[in-house]
Design a protein around this motif. Structure first.
Motif, PDB file in Angstrom:
ATOM      1  N   ASN A 171       0.836  -1.204   0.000  1.00  0.00           N
ATOM      2  CA  ASN A 171       0.000   0.000   0.000  1.00  0.00           C
ATOM      3  C   ASN A 171       0.872   1.255   0.000  1.00  0.00           C
ATOM      4  O   ASN A 171       0.384   2.344  -0.307  1.00  0.00           O
ATOM      5  N   SER A 199       2.600   3.112  -1.864  1.00  0.00           N
ATOM      6  CA  SER A 199       2.612   3.144  -3.332  1.00  0.00           C
ATOM      7  C   SER A 199       3.823   3.856  -3.931  1.00  0.00           C
ATOM      8  O   SER A 199       4.022   3.803  -5.141  1.00  0.00           O
ATOM      9  N   SER A 212       0.229  -8.240  -4.934  1.00  0.00           N
ATOM     10  CA  SER A 212       0.182  -6.778  -4.888  1.00  0.00           C
ATOM     11  C   SER A 212       1.542  -6.144  -5.137  1.00  0.00           C
ATOM     12  O   SER A 212       1.647  -4.923  -5.259  1.00  0.00           O
ATOM     13  N   CYS A 268       3.370  -6.017  -7.737  1.00  0.00           N
ATOM     14  CA  CYS A 268       3.465  -5.284  -9.000  1.00  0.00           C
ATOM     15  C   CYS A 268       2.332  -4.289  -9.194  1.00  0.00           C
ATOM     16  O   CYS A 268       2.135  -3.784 -10.311  1.00  0.00           O
ATOM     17  N   THR A 269       1.603  -3.988  -8.116  1.00  0.00           N
ATOM     18  CA  THR A 269       0.681  -2.847  -8.171  1.00  0.00           C
ATOM     19  C   THR A 269       1.430  -1.550  -7.900  1.00  0.00           C
ATOM     20  O   THR A 269       0.874  -0.469  -8.084  1.00  0.00           O
ATOM     21  N   PRO A 276       3.498   1.365  -8.819  1.00  0.00           N
ATOM     22  CA  PRO A 276       3.715   1.939 -10.157  1.00  0.00           C
ATOM     23  C   PRO A 276       5.167   2.281 -10.456  1.00  0.00           C
ATOM     24  O   PRO A 276       5.543   2.415 -11.618  1.00  0.00           O
ATOM     25  N   ASN A 331       3.627  -7.272 -14.846  1.00  0.00           N
ATOM     26  CA  ASN A 331       3.020  -5.968 -14.572  1.00  0.00           C
ATOM     27  C   ASN A 331       4.004  -4.989 -13.944  1.00  0.00           C
ATOM     28  O   ASN A 331       3.674  -3.815 -13.774  1.00  0.00           O
ATOM     29  N   CYS A 332       5.198  -5.453 -13.589  1.00  0.00           N
ATOM     30  CA  CYS A 332       6.218  -4.557 -13.028  1.00  0.00           C
ATOM     31  C   CYS A 332       6.953  -3.879 -14.189  1.00  0.00           C
ATOM     32  O   CYS A 332       8.132  -4.168 -14.460  1.00  0.00           O
TER      33      CYS A 332
END
Length: 720
Positions: free
Chosen positions: A119, A121, A140, A142-143, A145, A167-168
């Motif tokens: 979280n 971020s 999470s 690769c969430t 940014p 997604n990374c």
């Protein structure tokens, strides 16, 4: 774990002062202090993490920054590493919205990596290596940014390599070595990682084939490390599509088939493929045709035992073999007669030079090379020409003491009498021979090294080695021009480099500091030396290992262009039976005229593994030595000031330890670099880049060090 969190919240509720004074970032950080088991290590690591403080920005290991003008400083970095802490990673750290760098490596954190951690971020660097973390990678991850660096190596993480890693998108370093990952690696992960520069998934349990699309990592550099797994099948040809600067480490797998000779795959040495019993082809010394040849031979023998074996050889073939044998015997006879008459013609010729002088005087002594011991006889001009035509075969093969002066370079012309009558100055003496500066009749100076006597039984080996050295042509490598061979004398004639060595340019005489070289000059020397060494490793006829890179073997001309000297010399000394010391020589150059040479007593530029007896030199030894030369150029400090305790010491040299410690403790750059360089303000970023290159070269593990070609390419990017 639940009990510890309840204890943390109870602690917050009962401490009213804390609830009203400490910032929210400080409260989240105290969750880390609470999650660590008590003990001396915890007390030491969190000694100044006081609940009564208004802000955590002064706590050890915490970095803060003003992210907006209207808010108080926020926590952007946590670095609590190598403190021997035992505990779990609390999910409350995910409340640090501006946290960019999390560094908890080298502790004993256990349990899984909490999902809520991500979280935070703003995280871009996560260093959790060297703990005891378990479980799988959280989806999470690769969430984030901006995540660029992930190092989770040397833990106990499990599961396959998750496909969500695609997604990374901004990822630059992915280090997962030394875990318990297993299974297959899905297609589609690597093409999405367009910015990935470093990939290390070694020492796991992956048991699939290597994905074909791994060759699409176009930004990769350094080493692609897939070693110590259970990868099976053939090596994909697409790996050759990776940049040419990439080194491979595919050791200790179950790979099979022929190694593809495409692109960057063709540039790899045998070390990259070791301990894959079913691999074959270049550069391994295991032919892929062996099995096929065995089958073919068996079939041929079977056929021969049937029809052909009964009929025997055809008459025409028997006649052809007989004629060939007769011609071979006749040729050998002619060779024997030729050498007999040649030796007879040259017998009794006295020493053709005259002159006085004592060999090997002090540095101020002007002598004549005619003061060398008188040889049994010199070849006539005709025989010299003949020896040049047949590649330097000559007649000094150990029989009659006769000598040959052979020009290796076609553009170099010299007569033996001219060489021996010329004025000579002693430049240096060492276990690698005496070196003279000799001025020829046309005014051109050359460097002449005497290798001494011996080696008469290894003449052909000596000539082959000298000619291989002579074929090396690079603007940053000293050129060998000619050689002389006789039973009691061996000479090497090479270009004379006029401005001495890098050792003299940096330290002056008698060890006194003389660090007046500007940064641009030092960078020029570093780049040129790296190019020359990369050429010796990758492009020279023998792919030479120098084995003795140090400042005294890097010569400079009047424009401070560097020249690598002495490559191949140890091999020649071995052939001639001389006894080289650890001190270096100066083939092709020397200190300023008429100055005695102060030679190093101990070679402190050797790699740690080179200090064990009987270890054979490798190219990675040269990389380490070059890294030390870079550190000396950067710091102005000499490794000679702090020699190891013994010649077989495995300790990293003090200069390397000192620089690494400086970076780990964030010592100001001004305290580490040569004070001369502080005057060049514009060079700070370039200096830092070269520091990083030098540290990569001086890694303790030779397999982690880059190839010289990679080092050279990276140096070329500095200052451009």
């Amino acid at each position: 774990m639940l009990f510890q969190r309840l204890r943390f919240y109870a602690f917050l509720c009962f401490n009213f002062t804390l609830c009203v004074s400490l910032t929210p970032d400080g409260l989240s950080l105290l969750s880390l202090k609470s999650a660590v088991d008590g003990g001396a290590a915890s007390s030491f690591a969190f000694s100044d993490w006081n609940e009564e403080d208004a802000t955590p920005c002064q706590w050890t290991g915490i970095s803060c920054m003003n992210v907006t003008k209207s808010e108080d400083p926020r926590v952007v970095g946590i670095s609590v590493s190598a403190k021997n802490l035992r505990g779990y990673i609390p999910s409350e750290l995910g409340n640090l919205l501006y946290l960019r760098r999390l560094n908890l490596h080298g502790n004993n954190f256990y349990g899984s990596i909490p999902e809520q951690l991500f979280n935070a971020s703003s995280l871009h660097s996560i260093f959790l290596y060297g703990n005891n973390l378990s479980g799988s990678l959280p989806p999470s991850l690769c969430t984030l940014p901006r995540v660029q660096n992930i190092d989770l190596s040397n833990n106990s993480l499990t599961g396959p390599l998750p496909k969500f890693l695609q997604n990374c998108k901004q990822l630059q370093r992915l280090i997962l070595a030394g875990n318990k990952f297993s299974g297959e690696i899905s297609e589609g992960i690597f093409p999405a990682l367009a910015n990935l520069e470093q990939l290390d998934i070694s020492s796991n349990g992956f048991n699939s084939s290597i994905p074909n699309d791994i060759g699409e990592l176009k930004s990769l550099s350094g080493t692609l490390n897939l070693s110590l797994n259970q990868f099976t099948g053939r090596i994909p040809k697409t790996l050759g599509d990776l940049p040419l600067t990439v080194s491979f480490d595919l050791r200790n797998n179950n790979l099979s088939g022929e190694i593809p000779q495409t692109g960057s795959l063709a540039n790899q040495g045998p070390t990259a493929f070791l301990n894959n019993p079913l691999l074959c082809g270049f550069p391994l010394q295991r032919s892929c045709k062996n099995d096929l040849d065995n089958n073919t031979d068996d079939g041929a023998q079977s056929s021969l035992g049937g029809n052909e074996g009964q009929r025997g050889l055809k008459p025409g073939l028997i006649i052809l073999i007989s004629v060939a044998n007769a011609l071979g015997v006749a040729f050998i006879g002619l060779v024997i007669v030729y050498f007999y008459w040649r030796r007879k013609d040259s017998h009794g010729h006295g020493c053709s030079c005259t002159g006085k002088g004592k060999l090997g005087g002090n540095g101020n002594e002007k002598i004549s090379l005619c003061s060398l011991p008188c040889f049994n006889g010199f070849p006539s001009n005709d025989s010299e020409v003949e020896s040049e035509k047949d590649g330097g075969g000559g007649s000094g093969s150990g029989g009659g003491g006769e000598g040959d002066l052979v020009a290796i370079d076609k553009g170099f012309s010299i007569e033996l009498d001219e060489l021996l009558r010329a004025s000579a100055y002693v430049l240096g003496k060492s276990g690698l021979g005496i070196v003279y500066k000799v001025v020829l009749g046309n005014g051109v100076p050359v460097a002449v090294r005497r290798l001494g006597e011996g080696g008469e039984q290894r003449y052909k080996e000596f000539v082959a080695e000298v000619q291989a050295i002579g074929r090396v042509k690079h603007p940053n490598v000293v050129k060998l021009r000619a050689y002389y061979w006789a039973l009691d004398e061996k000479l090497l004639i090479s270009d004379f480099i006029s401005n001495g060595s890098l050792a003299f340019a940096l330290r002056g005489k008698a060890g006194q500091p003389l660090s007046t070289l500007s940064w641009s000059t030092r960078l020029k020397i570093a780049k040129g030396t790296a190019k020359g060494l990369a050429y010796l490793h990758e492009c020279s006829p023998r792919k030479f290992v120098h084995g003795d890179i140090k400042p005294s073997n890097i010569l400079l001309d009047s424009e401070y262009q560097p020249y690598i000297s002495d490559f191949g010399l140890n091999r020649l000394i071995t052939i001639t039976g001389n006894n080289p010391s650890s001190s270096g020589g100066f083939i092709g150059g020397a200190f300023p005229y008429l100055k005695p040479v102060q030679l190093e007593k101990v070679n402190n530029y050797r790699a740690p593994e080179a200090r064990f007896p009987n270890n054979r030199p490798t190219q990675k030894w040269d990389v380490y030595s070059f890294g030390l030369v870079l550190l000396e150029l950067l710091t102005g400090k000499s490794t000679e000031l702090s020699p190891p305790t013994s010649s077989t010491s495995t300790e990293i040299l003090d200069l390397v330890r000192w620089v690494r410690k400086g970076f780990n403790e964030e010592i100001p750059m001004s305290d580490m670099v040569d004070p001369i360089l502080l005057l060049e303000i514009h060079a700070k970023k370039e200096v830092l880049s070269v520091f990083h290159i030098a540290l990569s070269c001086t890694e303790g593990d030779p397999e982690v060090r880059p190839r010289m070609k990679t080092v050279s390419d990276n140096l070329e990017k500095v200052g451009t």
